[in-house]
Design an enzyme around this catalytic site. Sequence first.
Site, mmCIF file in Angstrom:
data_model
loop_
_atom_site.group_PDB
_atom_site.id
_atom_site.type_symbol
_atom_site.label_atom_id
_atom_site.label_comp_id
_atom_site.label_asym_id
_atom_site.label_seq_id
_atom_site.Cartn_x
_atom_site.Cartn_y
_atom_site.Cartn_z
ATOM 1 C CG ASP A 118 -1.792 1.116 1.391
ATOM 2 O OD1 ASP A 118 -2.399 1.508 0.369
ATOM 3 O OD2 ASP A 118 -1.925 1.659 2.504
ATOM 4 C CG ASP B 25 -2.368 7.414 0.548
ATOM 5 O OD1 ASP B 25 -2.357 8.641 0.505
ATOM 6 O OD2 ASP B 25 -2.655 6.703 -0.450
#
Lengths: 310, 310
Positions: B28, B30
């Site tokens: 991922d 953020d």
Amino acid sequence: MSLARSLKTLSKEEIRAFVASIDYVLTDCDGVLWKELTPIDGSAKVLSLLKSMGKKVFYVTNNSTKTREEYVSKFEKLGFSASKEEIVGTARIVATYLKDKNFTGKAYLIGSKGLGNELSAAGIDFFGLGPDPVQTDNLPEVFDAKFEKDVSAVVVGFDLHISYPKLLKAATFLSNPKCLFVATNTDEVFPAACDNTVPGTGTLVAAVETCSQRKAQIIGKPSTLMFSALAKEHNIDPKRAIMIGDRAKSDILFGKNVGMTTLLVYTGVNSKEDVEMWQTSLDPSDKLLIPDYTLDSLGDLLPLLENLTK
Amino acid sequence: MSLARSLKTLSKEEIRAFVASIDYVLTDCDGVLWKELTPIDGSAKVLSLLKSMGKKVFYVTNNSTKTREEYVSKFEKLGFSASKEEIVGTARIVATYLKDKNFTGKAYLIGSKGLGNELSAAGIDFFGLGPDPVQTDNLPEVFDAKFEKDVSAVVVGFDLHISYPKLLKAATFLSNPKCLFVATNTDEVFPAACDNTVPGTGTLVAAVETCSQRKAQIIGKPSTLMFSALAKEHNIDPKRAIMIGDRAKSDILFGKNVGMTTLLVYTGVNSKEDVEMWQTSLDPSDKLLIPDYTLDSLGDLLPLLENLTK
């Protein structure tokens, strides 16, 4: 199996007994009396006739956009007569709810002028009314906005000016677990006068509940708070009261939660097809939505009542 | 009882076996690599070292605000190196999802320029980008707005310009059961770089789901669509892949849904306390959130990897 009965299928004697069993008529407004600014045929006459028969009528609305004074003038404009004391709206009840909690801090309001005016009238300090649009497309600038954080309650009602900065503020205030979270109602949509689907306060409540990851205290129907507020001033026996509404998830459930007889009319959100679906559904939460009685419109009660005097 | 293990508690030989078991690293962005525009210490070095060890790295983000090209330049700016082919974002996957459905109509977009650009690149006709503020406080005028209704899909991504007219349009289009309803992701909040709580796309999806009374097809994690898109181009064996994320409800669940090893880092949404709570919870849905491994930050993997060559 629990089945809703159309009042039209009752015999004259059954209608007479039905009317005699009721002293108090509680009715929803949007979708029963009017849609937006259009009165629904016959509703005014029925309520007027019920009053002339000695029934006490109260207007119980989840709509938070108006003060009771503003409602009185809307009623007059659309051909209904109502006094301030007969009207129970969520704007007023949110204010009394906070006062009952001895609320003294500052509230952040996602809502309309009417709700703001009821908060002011109750002496509650608040801010947030009106537009608060996003001023830039620069995400970090929006995300890291600086603002006053000394807020002890977030109040969510209907707000045409819903915006990202409002959601950001509400979520941030609610990250303090001591901050109260109150919402007027969870109606997903308004009964529309046109073929648009018109988002209701529930849409905004769902948004704030999601970003805050908290659940709001709901003031409006089906919560019984609206009845308690009314019963405090008027000695209403729910067993001798009927609740009339167009939206089963708020109106009918409210009536049942309080212990009133319930009448669903098909001039607003729910239809005959919905009732038929709930009656055959195996989901217990659907069963709770089935009203005692149904009518296509409140106006259909007129000939049934008039027939009693023939 | 399922328990998450901190990678720090593994012996050198266990770390060696762990690294040897992985060919593909999906991460991922953020909350793992950066928060808004601030890189998270050590993440770039760890990914660079993993690449030098022959691991294939892919960036799998629910964020829909950027095209892959825009991501490449954000990566560079924040000190990461990534090619367009290594980036899988929901903006692109929404476009491929609609193309796979042979979508030919017009889409209504609640979303950002990045998402719009990916739709355009895929030849999908859409409208709705940018501000659409309410122009009056007159409710019936807002509710009864006239607009083009020939819309075959509503696409919801992150949109700073969310407004009442946008919700009204989305709800109205979705009242047609043939209209597709697609959303990029349901993340409630963004990992914030400040002490604000920053509403994510899930907040907007909840609003549109409420007023439309429909459920969106979710494209992003934890849906496996993002993996299918990646696996179509790269022959990834999930058993030899790890998913790294900061938000268990999207990243860890995604990893488990696909059958990958999972690593939760505490630099974003979820904390050690969350994991401890899930481990003692009796709710089976909480158990699904428990990762195989945890680290305070991805950067903590650096000394563990460097130690292997000593």
